[in-house]
Design a protein around this motif. Structure first.
Motif, PDB file in Angstrom:
ATOM      1  N   ASP A 121     -10.560  -2.241  -4.870  1.00  0.00           N
ATOM      2  CA  ASP A 121      -9.467  -3.192  -4.679  1.00  0.00           C
ATOM      3  C   ASP A 121      -8.137  -2.515  -4.389  1.00  0.00           C
ATOM      4  OD1 ASP A 121     -11.236  -5.259  -5.146  1.00  0.00           O
ATOM      5  OD2 ASP A 121     -10.762  -5.401  -7.284  1.00  0.00           O
ATOM      6  N   ASP A 122      -7.926  -1.324  -4.952  1.00  0.00           N
ATOM      7  CA  ASP A 122      -6.638  -0.660  -4.787  1.00  0.00           C
ATOM      8  C   ASP A 122      -6.702   0.470  -3.766  1.00  0.00           C
ATOM      9  OD1 ASP A 122      -8.292   0.945  -6.294  1.00  0.00           O
ATOM     10  OD2 ASP A 122      -6.676   1.714  -7.574  1.00  0.00           O
ATOM     11  N   ARG A 123      -7.666   0.413  -2.846  1.00  0.00           N
ATOM     12  CA  ARG A 123      -7.855   1.487  -1.870  1.00  0.00           C
ATOM     13  C   ARG A 123      -7.288   1.094  -0.517  1.00  0.00           C
ATOM     14  NH1 ARG A 123      -9.909   5.607  -5.300  1.00  0.00           N
ATOM     15  NH2 ARG A 123      -9.878   4.287  -7.123  1.00  0.00           N
TER      16      ARG A 123
END
Length: 279
Positions: A121-123
């Motif tokens: 999700d935070d990539r």
């Protein structure tokens, strides 16, 4: 063969510290030089902004990319300054469409490239071409780091995903320095073919090859008891408490893996230990 030049690639300040820490830990264990490539990604291309954007917007995004690269480079230098290692930091800006080629131009002269997990999700969207650029164009073996893993040194127990493919064999050859230093290596064969030259001894030839390099080898033949091969592999990695997985990358086309999924993508999404890959 040994790893004497290790490249860590960072495109996001959020993952920089862990990536540099892990690359430095490997370099320390192997007495290797570590380089950190800090890339500020300029995303001014079709698909990110409307066609009517003006020069001020273009200039602002370029300025942000430069600042991101400069900030990461400063942090990496501060982190490595007291490490006692031989190191270098490379600061650069490139467009998203050119990330893979740019990474390849540096990774082709590295023995090993260390990158954060490309999926999550935070990539950022640039992390997938970072991995692919190093693997395909740079022809460098790659270690993909899990989220929040313990400090990576020479692994003591390694699981090898073995399916007789050229990619898997190249990964094993590339990982020989780590395999030779490990306490044990498990050749994991999942649902070997019932008909074929190795049906009576799956993994036997690879075991002999590795044993001659001083690797302490075990062969684990498993049934595909879960929907995906990667699920079986990941569960077995947990069962034997392996420190690292060695596997070939992208046996199918990258487009097919992106659309339909595949062992490579699934392992990178879910594996909780570092994954050593080559293609």
């Amino acid at each position: 063969m040994s790893f004497k030049s290790i490249l860590a690639v960072a495109t996001d300040q959020a993952h920089l510290t862990e990536t540099v820490t892990q690359a430095a830990s490997i370099a320390s264990a192997l007495d290797a030089h570590v380089d950190v490539l800090c890339i500020g990604v300029d995303r001014t291309q079709t698909g990110y902004y409307y066609a009517g954007m003006n020069a001020a917007v273009l200039q602002e995004t370029l300025h942000q990319a430069r600042e991101a690269a400069s900030g990461m480079a400063a942090s990496a230098k501060k982190q490595l300054d007291s490490s006692g290692l031989r190191w270098g930091v490379i600061e650069a800006v490139c467009q998203l469409a050119d990330v893979a080629r740019f990474v390849a131009s540096h990774s082709r002269f590295a023995d090993l490239t260390v990158v954060p997990r490309p999926y999550g999700d935070d990539r950022g969207i640039e992390l997938e071409p970072v991995v692919e650029g190093a693997l395909f164009e740079g022809q460098s073996p790659v270690i993909v780091l899990p989220d929040g893993g313990s400090e990576l040194k020479l692994p003591e127990k390694i699981a090898i995903g073995w399916n007789e493919s050229a990619e898997a064999l190249r990964a094993v050859r590339s990982a020989l320095p780590m395999l030779s230093a490990a306490q044990s290596a498990h050749i994991v064969v999942i649902d070997p073919p019932k008909h074929g030259p190795t049906r009576s001894d799956p993994g036997g030839q690879l075991s002999q090859f590795l044993a001659r390099h001083g690797v302490k080898v075990e062969i684990d033949v498993l049934s595909k008891t879960m929907p995906r091969v990667s699920d079986v592999m990941r569960r077995h990695v947990t069962d034997i408490n392996a420190d690292m997985v060695v596997m070939g990358a992208y046996g199918h086309s990258r487009f097919r893996e992106a659309i339909l999924g595949g062992a490579t993508r699934n392992m990178l999404e879910t594996c909780e230990v570092p994954v050593f890959m080559a293609h």
